[in-house]
Design an enzyme around this catalytic site. Structure first.
Site, PDB file in Angstrom:
ATOM      1  NE  ARG A   1      -2.728   0.238   3.648  1.00 47.39           N
ATOM      2  CZ  ARG A   1      -1.979   1.104   2.955  1.00 47.39           C
ATOM      3  NH1 ARG A   1      -2.553   2.000   2.176  1.00 47.39           N
ATOM      4  NH2 ARG A   1      -0.677   1.049   3.044  1.00 47.39           N
TER       5      ARG A   1
ATOM      6  CE  LYS B   1       5.208  -1.562   7.900  1.00 45.50           C
ATOM      7  NZ  LYS B   1       4.203  -0.477   7.873  1.00 45.50           N
TER       8      LYS B   1
ATOM      9  NE  ARG C   1      -0.170  -5.544   7.360  1.00 44.77           N
ATOM     10  CZ  ARG C   1       0.630  -5.073   6.404  1.00 44.77           C
ATOM     11  NH1 ARG C   1       1.645  -5.788   5.978  1.00 44.77           N
ATOM     12  NH2 ARG C   1       0.433  -3.877   5.913  1.00 44.77           N
TER      13      ARG C   1
ATOM     14  NE  ARG D   1       0.777   0.251  -1.201  1.00 44.11           N
ATOM     15  CZ  ARG D   1       1.109  -0.204   0.002  1.00 44.11           C
ATOM     16  NH1 ARG D   1       2.375  -0.154   0.402  1.00 44.11           N
ATOM     17  NH2 ARG D   1       0.200  -0.689   0.806  1.00 44.11           N
TER      18      ARG D   1
ATOM     19  NE  ARG E   1       2.878   4.900   0.997  1.00 48.06           N
ATOM     20  CZ  ARG E   1       2.868   3.896   1.858  1.00 48.06           C
ATOM     21  NH1 ARG E   1       3.807   3.801   2.783  1.00 48.06           N
ATOM     22  NH2 ARG E   1       1.955   2.961   1.787  1.00 48.06           N
TER      23      ARG E   1
HETATM   24  P1  AMP Z   1       1.849  -3.266   2.798  1.00 47.35           P
HETATM   25  O1  AMP Z   1       2.534  -3.062   1.485  1.00 47.35           O
HETATM   26  O2  AMP Z   1       2.718  -3.933   3.823  1.00 47.35           O
HETATM   27  O3  AMP Z   1       1.199  -2.006   3.327  1.00 47.35           O
HETATM   28  O4  AMP Z   1       0.657  -4.296   2.516  1.00 47.35           O
HETATM   29  C1  AMP Z   1      -0.384  -4.003   1.607  1.00 47.35           C
HETATM   30  C2  AMP Z   1      -1.556  -4.946   1.833  1.00 47.35           C
HETATM   31  O5  AMP Z   1      -1.135  -6.302   1.591  1.00 47.35           O
HETATM   32  C3  AMP Z   1      -2.128  -4.969   3.249  1.00 47.35           C
HETATM   33  O6  AMP Z   1      -3.063  -3.933   3.473  1.00 47.35           O
HETATM   34  C4  AMP Z   1      -2.750  -6.358   3.293  1.00 47.35           C
HETATM   35  O7  AMP Z   1      -3.980  -6.386   2.571  1.00 47.35           O
HETATM   36  C5  AMP Z   1      -1.756  -7.200   2.514  1.00 47.35           C
HETATM   37  N1  AMP Z   1      -0.679  -7.759   3.388  1.00 47.35           N
HETATM   38  C6  AMP Z   1       0.657  -7.478   3.338  1.00 47.35           C
HETATM   39  N2  AMP Z   1       1.342  -8.166   4.263  1.00 47.35           N
HETATM   40  C7  AMP Z   1       0.411  -8.911   4.926  1.00 47.35           C
HETATM   41  C8  AMP Z   1       0.485  -9.834   6.014  1.00 47.35           C
HETATM   42  N3  AMP Z   1       1.652 -10.111   6.636  1.00 47.35           N
HETATM   43  N4  AMP Z   1      -0.667 -10.420   6.431  1.00 47.35           N
HETATM   44  C9  AMP Z   1      -1.857 -10.154   5.830  1.00 47.35           C
HETATM   45  N5  AMP Z   1      -2.001  -9.286   4.813  1.00 47.35           N
HETATM   46  C10 AMP Z   1      -0.873  -8.659   4.347  1.00 47.35           C
END
Ligand code: AMP
Length: 217
Positions: free
Chosen positions: A172, A13, A88, A161, A127
């Site tokens: 996740r 993404k 999400r 990360r 990554r």
């Molecule tokens: P990502 O970078 O999109 O993989 O997000 C990393 C982490 O941020 C996720 O595992 C969640 O803990 C938090 N997070 C990101 N976007 C959301 C969202 N829309 N709703 C809830 N938690 C989020």
């Protein structure tokens, strides 16, 4: 034009949404990046989010919805936005629909990146990204052209990360299945879903997305 990218962690993404931003001049919004910036700045939201992120759990809807709502009021979103990592949950999707309705706007397409779950752990564990310009790389699938130097800005500083480890990835993925997959029927009802084969090489995935963009532009 307002676009949503859906897919499990590691589906591509971030790579694809950043590419679309460059190509179509629409703002890319990653709620994960926004939260990581809050953590780095040591804000109250960042302090609350850190534990949940490290455990692979979602941040409460109310927090993330108000963060997103102020983000999409920014001038760079006037022509639309590409959402990476939001919504999400169905509650987030409903809140987004309300926000857009108030602006007389709507979602144009939901691009779903389909990938085999077995491939995700390998994709995620390699990554890294440039600390200066944020360009994403992968040890195996997308290394820098010159080892240790960012192709885009020449920086020699990179980050990985903390939640890209095997244990957190399992959490996740569980949260993706339980809380985010129900978004598929939600958006299918509105006839917005386009499935993309996320297992294809990056350039082919990009080409599939460009075909969709041509259709809806
Ligand atoms: P990502 O970078 O999109 O993989 O997000 C990393 C982490 O941020 C996720 O595992 C969640 O803990 C938090 N997070 C990101 N976007 C959301 C969202 N829309 N709703 C809830 N938690 C989020």
């Amino acid at each position: 034009m307002n676009i949503i990218f859906l897919g499990p962690p590691g589906a591509g993404k971030g790579t694809q949404s950043k590419r679309l931003e460059g190509r179509y001049g629409i703002a890319q919004i990653s709620t994960g990046d926004m939260l990581r910036a809050e953590v780095a700045a040591g804000t109250e939201i960042g302090r609350e989010a850190k534990g949940l992120m490290d455990a692979g759990k979602l941040i409460p809807d109310s927090v993330i919805v108000s963060m997103l709502e102020s983000r999409i009021q920014q001038p760079d979103c006037a022509k639309g936005f590409i959402l990476d990592g939001f919504p999400r949950t169905v509650a987030q999707a409903e809140a987004l629909d309300d926000m857009l309705q108030r602006k007389n706007s709507k979602i144009d397409v939901v691009l779903v990146l389909n990938v085999d779950e077995e491939a995700l752990a390998d994709r995620i564990s390699g990554r890294f990204s440039c600390s200066k310009c944020g360009t994403s790389y992968h040890d195996t699938f997308r290394p820098t052209a010159k080892p240790g130097v960012c192709d885009v800005c020449g920086s020699e500083s990179f980050t990985r990360r903390p939640d890209d480890n095997r244990e957190t990835v399992i959490a996740r993925l569980a949260s993706y299945r339980a809380e985010t997959m129900p978004l598929l029927p939600y958006y299918e009802q509105h006839d917005l879903v386009v499935m993309i084969d996320g297992m294809a090489p990056i350039e082919e995935v990009s080409a599939q997305i460009d075909q969709v963009m041509k259709r809806i532009a």
